[in-house]
Design a protein around this motif. Structure first.
Motif, PDB file in Angstrom:
ATOM      1  N   GLN A  23       0.340  -1.234   0.052  1.00 50.78           N
ATOM      2  CA  GLN A  23      -0.142   0.190   0.067  1.00 50.78           C
ATOM      3  C   GLN A  23       0.957   1.370  -0.144  1.00 50.78           C
ATOM      4  O   GLN A  23       0.405   1.921   0.532  1.00 50.78           O
ATOM      5  CB  GLN A  23      -1.007  -0.288   1.009  1.00 50.78           C
ATOM      6  CG  GLN A  23      -1.862  -1.213   1.304  1.00 50.78           C
ATOM      7  CD  GLN A  23      -2.858  -1.164   2.004  1.00 50.78           C
ATOM      8  OE1 GLN A  23      -3.461   0.625   3.310  1.00 50.78           O
ATOM      9  NE2 GLN A  23      -4.196  -2.035   2.252  1.00 50.78           N
ATOM     10  N   GLU A  24       1.955   1.027  -0.582  1.00 49.05           N
ATOM     11  CA  GLU A  24       3.460   2.418  -0.584  1.00 49.05           C
ATOM     12  C   GLU A  24       2.357   3.064  -1.583  1.00 49.05           C
ATOM     13  O   GLU A  24       2.182   3.196  -2.681  1.00 49.05           O
ATOM     14  CB  GLU A  24       3.900   1.941  -1.407  1.00 49.05           C
ATOM     15  CG  GLU A  24       5.346   2.897  -0.876  1.00 49.05           C
ATOM     16  CD  GLU A  24       6.689   2.807  -1.631  1.00 49.05           C
ATOM     17  OE1 GLU A  24       7.397   3.855  -1.557  1.00 49.05           O
ATOM     18  OE2 GLU A  24       6.425   1.228  -1.318  1.00 49.05           O
ATOM     19  N   ARG A  25       2.383   4.503  -1.144  1.00 47.99           N
ATOM     20  CA  ARG A  25       1.247   5.392  -1.980  1.00 47.99           C
ATOM     21  C   ARG A  25       2.219   6.527  -1.681  1.00 47.99           C
ATOM     22  O   ARG A  25       2.679   6.965  -0.621  1.00 47.99           O
ATOM     23  CB  ARG A  25       0.161   5.951  -1.334  1.00 47.99           C
ATOM     24  CG  ARG A  25      -1.013   4.877  -1.021  1.00 47.99           C
ATOM     25  CD  ARG A  25      -2.759   4.293  -2.067  1.00 47.99           C
ATOM     26  NE  ARG A  25      -3.225   3.660  -2.051  1.00 47.99           N
ATOM     27  CZ  ARG A  25      -3.310   2.539  -2.462  1.00 47.99           C
ATOM     28  NH1 ARG A  25      -2.291   1.977  -2.985  1.00 47.99           N
ATOM     29  NH2 ARG A  25      -4.286   1.617  -2.035  1.00 47.99           N
ATOM     30  N   ILE A  54      -2.574  11.216  -7.017  1.00 49.86           N
ATOM     31  CA  ILE A  54      -2.331   9.276  -6.153  1.00 49.86           C
ATOM     32  C   ILE A  54      -1.779   8.504  -6.941  1.00 49.86           C
ATOM     33  O   ILE A  54      -2.207   7.990  -7.900  1.00 49.86           O
ATOM     34  CB  ILE A  54      -3.458   8.690  -5.272  1.00 49.86           C
ATOM     35  CG1 ILE A  54      -2.496   8.054  -3.938  1.00 49.86           C
ATOM     36  CG2 ILE A  54      -4.501   8.431  -5.780  1.00 49.86           C
ATOM     37  CD1 ILE A  54      -3.577   8.172  -2.923  1.00 49.86           C
ATOM     38  N   ASP A  56      -0.667   4.212  -6.544  1.00 48.55           N
ATOM     39  CA  ASP A  56       0.376   3.111  -5.742  1.00 48.55           C
ATOM     40  C   ASP A  56       1.815   2.595  -6.037  1.00 48.55           C
ATOM     41  O   ASP A  56       1.748   2.656  -7.711  1.00 48.55           O
ATOM     42  CB  ASP A  56      -1.022   2.219  -6.124  1.00 48.55           C
ATOM     43  CG  ASP A  56      -0.690   0.817  -5.609  1.00 48.55           C
ATOM     44  OD1 ASP A  56       0.915   0.435  -5.193  1.00 48.55           O
ATOM     45  OD2 ASP A  56      -1.430   0.378  -4.975  1.00 48.55           O
ATOM     46  N   THR A  58       3.421   0.721  -5.880  1.00 48.04           N
ATOM     47  CA  THR A  58       3.654  -0.871  -6.250  1.00 48.04           C
ATOM     48  C   THR A  58       3.123  -1.047  -7.137  1.00 48.04           C
ATOM     49  O   THR A  58       3.717  -2.599  -7.943  1.00 48.04           O
ATOM     50  CB  THR A  58       3.057  -2.266  -5.258  1.00 48.04           C
ATOM     51  OG1 THR A  58       1.548  -2.074  -4.727  1.00 48.04           O
ATOM     52  CG2 THR A  58       3.248  -1.590  -3.758  1.00 48.04           C
ATOM     53  N   THR A  59       2.307  -0.554  -8.067  1.00 47.40           N
ATOM     54  CA  THR A  59       1.531  -1.373  -9.249  1.00 47.40           C
ATOM     55  C   THR A  59       1.811  -0.515 -10.396  1.00 47.40           C
ATOM     56  O   THR A  59       1.315  -0.731 -11.212  1.00 47.40           O
ATOM     57  CB  THR A  59       0.034  -1.277  -8.729  1.00 47.40           C
ATOM     58  OG1 THR A  59      -0.787  -0.148  -8.363  1.00 47.40           O
ATOM     59  CG2 THR A  59      -0.543  -2.638  -7.958  1.00 47.40           C
ATOM     60  N   ASP A  61      -0.585   1.420 -10.935  1.00 47.01           N
ATOM     61  CA  ASP A  61      -2.154   3.137 -10.804  1.00 47.01           C
ATOM     62  C   ASP A  61      -2.585   4.072 -10.212  1.00 47.01           C
ATOM     63  O   ASP A  61      -1.132   4.922  -8.703  1.00 47.01           O
ATOM     64  CB  ASP A  61      -2.806   1.831  -9.522  1.00 47.01           C
ATOM     65  CG  ASP A  61      -3.285   0.870 -10.288  1.00 47.01           C
ATOM     66  OD1 ASP A  61      -3.245   0.136 -11.377  1.00 47.01           O
ATOM     67  OD2 ASP A  61      -3.941  -0.154  -9.247  1.00 47.01           O
ATOM     68  N   ASN A 100      -3.840   3.607 -14.991  1.00 48.50           N
ATOM     69  CA  ASN A 100      -1.823   2.916 -15.161  1.00 48.50           C
ATOM     70  C   ASN A 100      -0.994   3.787 -15.915  1.00 48.50           C
ATOM     71  O   ASN A 100      -0.881   3.791 -16.759  1.00 48.50           O
ATOM     72  CB  ASN A 100      -2.480   1.037 -14.976  1.00 48.50           C
ATOM     73  CG  ASN A 100      -1.331   0.490 -14.233  1.00 48.50           C
ATOM     74  OD1 ASN A 100      -0.028   0.404 -15.156  1.00 48.50           O
ATOM     75  ND2 ASN A 100      -0.838   0.615 -13.493  1.00 48.50           N
TER      76      ASN A 100
END
Length: 184
Positions: A23-25, A54, A56, A58-59, A61, A100
């Motif tokens: 959940q690293e944002r 914002i 994410d 890790t992804t 997004d 993304n």
């Protein structure tokens, strides 16, 4: 039995670590968007430096929220017409993007061009969009910048014939976001 409890505890701890890091944002509430309309009789430009975004980490997004009323024009009458007649900001107060950054995991401290793909909603109309953006990622920030064209008719934004020579049918949108790590 003792080893089973240790193993279960280790798995739970690993899950907690992965869930937290997943959940690293990175966020900003001071992103900048400019639009520019080059028309026969008049150029029109407006700036908004209160855009929220914002990512994410890790992804890849990404989500962007734009308050339409925060666009500022040099002429107040233009701002009034923009909000009341064209974007109808009382009815459609925000524009949104959800998508993304493709190949996000290859992003680093060197500026590179990435493809950003998703859906943009303006004036209540949602369209798929794919654009190029310059991106840089460090531990302290993620910067995303670029520009793209928006066709007003794609978003059912009508231009009255009386001002057709003053407003372009295609608007250049320039954006610049400097996301910082989100701290709870």
């Amino acid at each position: 039995m003792k080893y089973k409890k240790i193993w279960i505890s280790a798995v739970c701890l690993l899950f907690l670590i992965l869930h937290t890091s997943a959940q690293e944002r990175y966020i900003t509430t001071s992103g900048k968007i400019n639009f520019f309309s080059k028309a026969t009789l008049e150029d029109i430009t407006a700036d908004n430096d209160k855009v929220s975004s914002i990512i994410d980490a890790t992804t890849g997004d990404m989500a962007i929220k734009i308050s339409i009323k925060n666009f500022e024009f040099k002429k107040k009458l233009m701002q009034e017409h923009f909000n009341e007649n064209y974007l109808e900001s009382d009815i459609y107060p925000t524009a949104m993007f959800k998508g993304n950054i493709l190949n996000f995991n290859t992003m680093d401290e060197n500026s590179k061009e990435f493809t950003v793909k998703g859906k943009i909603t303006i004036h209540g109309v949602t369209k798929a969009i794919e654009i190029k953006a310059n991106c840089i990622k460090t531990a302290d920030f993620i910067k995303v910048s670029g520009n793209f064209m928006v066709a007003l008719e794609d978003f059912k934004i009508k231009i009255p014939k009386i001002v057709f020579m003053k407003i372009a049918e295609n608007i250049k949108v320039t954006f610049n976001f400097n996301h910082k790590p989100y701290k709870k």
